[in-house]
Design a protein around this motif. Structure first.
Motif, mmCIF file in Angstrom:
data_model
loop_
_atom_site.group_PDB
_atom_site.id
_atom_site.type_symbol
_atom_site.label_atom_id
_atom_site.label_comp_id
_atom_site.label_asym_id
_atom_site.label_seq_id
_atom_site.Cartn_x
_atom_site.Cartn_y
_atom_site.Cartn_z
ATOM 1 N N ALA A 165 0.840 -1.214 0.000
ATOM 2 C CA ALA A 165 0.000 0.000 0.000
ATOM 3 C C ALA A 165 0.868 1.255 0.000
ATOM 4 C CB ALA A 165 -0.935 -0.006 1.208
ATOM 5 N N ALA A 191 2.306 1.832 -3.438
ATOM 6 C CA ALA A 191 1.282 2.333 -4.367
ATOM 7 C C ALA A 191 1.046 3.831 -4.242
ATOM 8 C CB ALA A 191 -0.025 1.577 -4.151
ATOM 9 N N GLU A 192 1.318 4.398 -3.054
ATOM 10 C CA GLU A 192 0.998 5.814 -2.853
ATOM 11 C C GLU A 192 2.209 6.750 -2.836
ATOM 12 O OE1 GLU A 192 0.941 6.362 2.000
ATOM 13 O OE2 GLU A 192 -0.970 6.178 0.953
ATOM 14 N N LYS A 193 3.424 6.203 -2.809
ATOM 15 C CA LYS A 193 4.594 7.084 -2.715
ATOM 16 C C LYS A 193 4.885 7.785 -4.040
ATOM 17 C CE LYS A 193 8.164 3.593 -3.444
ATOM 18 N NZ LYS A 193 7.855 3.567 -4.853
ATOM 19 N N ASN A 194 5.546 8.923 -3.931
ATOM 20 C CA ASN A 194 5.892 9.723 -5.111
ATOM 21 C C ASN A 194 7.407 9.794 -5.287
ATOM 22 O OD1 ASN A 194 3.295 10.657 -6.094
ATOM 23 N ND2 ASN A 194 3.160 11.849 -4.210
ATOM 24 N N SER A 229 2.906 5.067 -11.274
ATOM 25 C CA SER A 229 2.477 4.015 -10.347
ATOM 26 C C SER A 229 2.899 2.632 -10.829
ATOM 27 C CB SER A 229 0.954 4.067 -10.161
ATOM 28 O OG SER A 229 0.300 3.935 -11.405
ATOM 29 N N LYS A 257 1.438 17.253 -3.748
ATOM 30 C CA LYS A 257 0.905 15.890 -3.828
ATOM 31 C C LYS A 257 0.970 15.144 -2.495
ATOM 32 C CE LYS A 257 2.054 15.034 -8.702
ATOM 33 N NZ LYS A 257 3.007 14.330 -9.593
ATOM 34 N N THR A 258 1.710 15.681 -1.532
ATOM 35 C CA THR A 258 1.947 14.962 -0.276
ATOM 36 C C THR A 258 0.874 15.292 0.760
ATOM 37 O OG1 THR A 258 4.330 15.007 -0.688
ATOM 38 C CG2 THR A 258 3.616 14.497 1.551
#
Length: 279
Positions: free
Chosen positions: A150, A153-156, A194, A221-222
């Motif tokens: 998870a 999937a969400e990190k930039n 992603s 985005k954070t």
């Protein structure tokens, strides 16, 4: 030892993690013409950058063999996790999966899971740190996997390059585009998708403006930055990295900010002067 985290050498370990027995780095190898580098503690960044600058050809890399991964998995830890750079950029993930299969066939049952970081450099580092956080909290093996997937999937991931030469040599840019960009001092702002591929999210004239654009994009985005760790890797530009940290601290508050110098594979991708950020 209850768990072990095996990270390929594209993921830079902090000094603290290098001394942590739960972590092991498995090296990739780099070739610049006849110059051969093992991406481990012997890596000499200055010499590598000198060789790259002098060569008309693009540096090449090879991922660790399945047998090397198998060797790293062969330990007394009950839970073993592999972390590799994006499977879209390298064969390291597939090699680690094959190493896992070989281990289970030859050595018997053990809980092993391979994470495709869908990133590179300090993106892998953050994945390793997340695994440790959940293991130390006492989560079950399956829970660790679910929560870390998870997180992935969400990190930039984003980065700015000082030079486009490596991309040009790699055939990712036409000579004309690279020439125009270099002549006009246009710096692309790149990001990881992603799926673990690379795409351009913007550009600016001059490295400073490009870095500012990258910072603003990342901060926007954070979500819940106070609960997150921001990781920065730089290739031979510590002052630029410090300036990035200073600017970020004026815009957002993070749980922690870590800064590392790029090792071999990340230096190959980022080139001299490159900055990589992951949160």
């Amino acid at each position: 030892m209850s768990y072990k985290i095996v990270i390929d050498s594209c993921g830079e370990l902090t000094e603290e993690l290098k001394n942590d027995r739960h972590f092991e780095s498995v090296p990739l190898e780099i070739f610049v013409d006849d110059y051969h580098i093992v991406d481990d503690e012997t890596f000499d960044q200055a010499e590598f950058l000198k060789q790259v600058a002098a060569s008309p050809n693009c540096p090449k890399s090879t991922c660790p063999s399945p047998e090397r991964y198998m060797e790293a998995f062969d330990c007394d830890a009950k839970h073993v996790y592999g972390v590799t750079l994006s499977s879209q950029l390298s064969g390291s993930y597939n090699s680690a999966e094959l190493g896992k299969k070989l281990y289970l066939e030859e050595k018997g049952d053990k809980k092993i899971y391979i994470f495709d970081s869908k990133s590179a450099s300090v993106g892998e580092t953050l994945v390793g740190m997340k695994i440790q956080e959940y293991e130390e909290a006492g989560l079950a093996f399956e829970e660790v996997i679910e929560k870390v997937e998870a997180f992935i999937a969400e990190k930039n991931t984003s980065f700015v390059l000082e030079t486009l030469e490596t991309l040009r040599k790699n055939g990712r840019l036409s000579n004309i585009k690279a020439f125009v960009a270099n002549t006009l001092n246009i710096k692309p702002v790149m990001a990881g998708s992603s799926e673990g591929t690379i795409y351009q999210i913007g550009q600016a004239r001059g490295i400073t403006k490009a870095v500012d654009k990258m910072i603003k994009d990342m901060v926007s985005k954070t979500v819940n930055s106070k609960e997150k760790i921001l990781a920065i890797a730089h290739c031979n530009c510590p002052e630029r990295a410090k300036a990035v940290v200073d600017k970020i601290r004026k815009m957002a508050e993070f749980k922690k900010i870590i800064v590392v110098e790029t090792a071999g594979i990340s230096s190959m991708y980022a080139s001299d002067g490159g900055i990589i950020m992951v949160v």
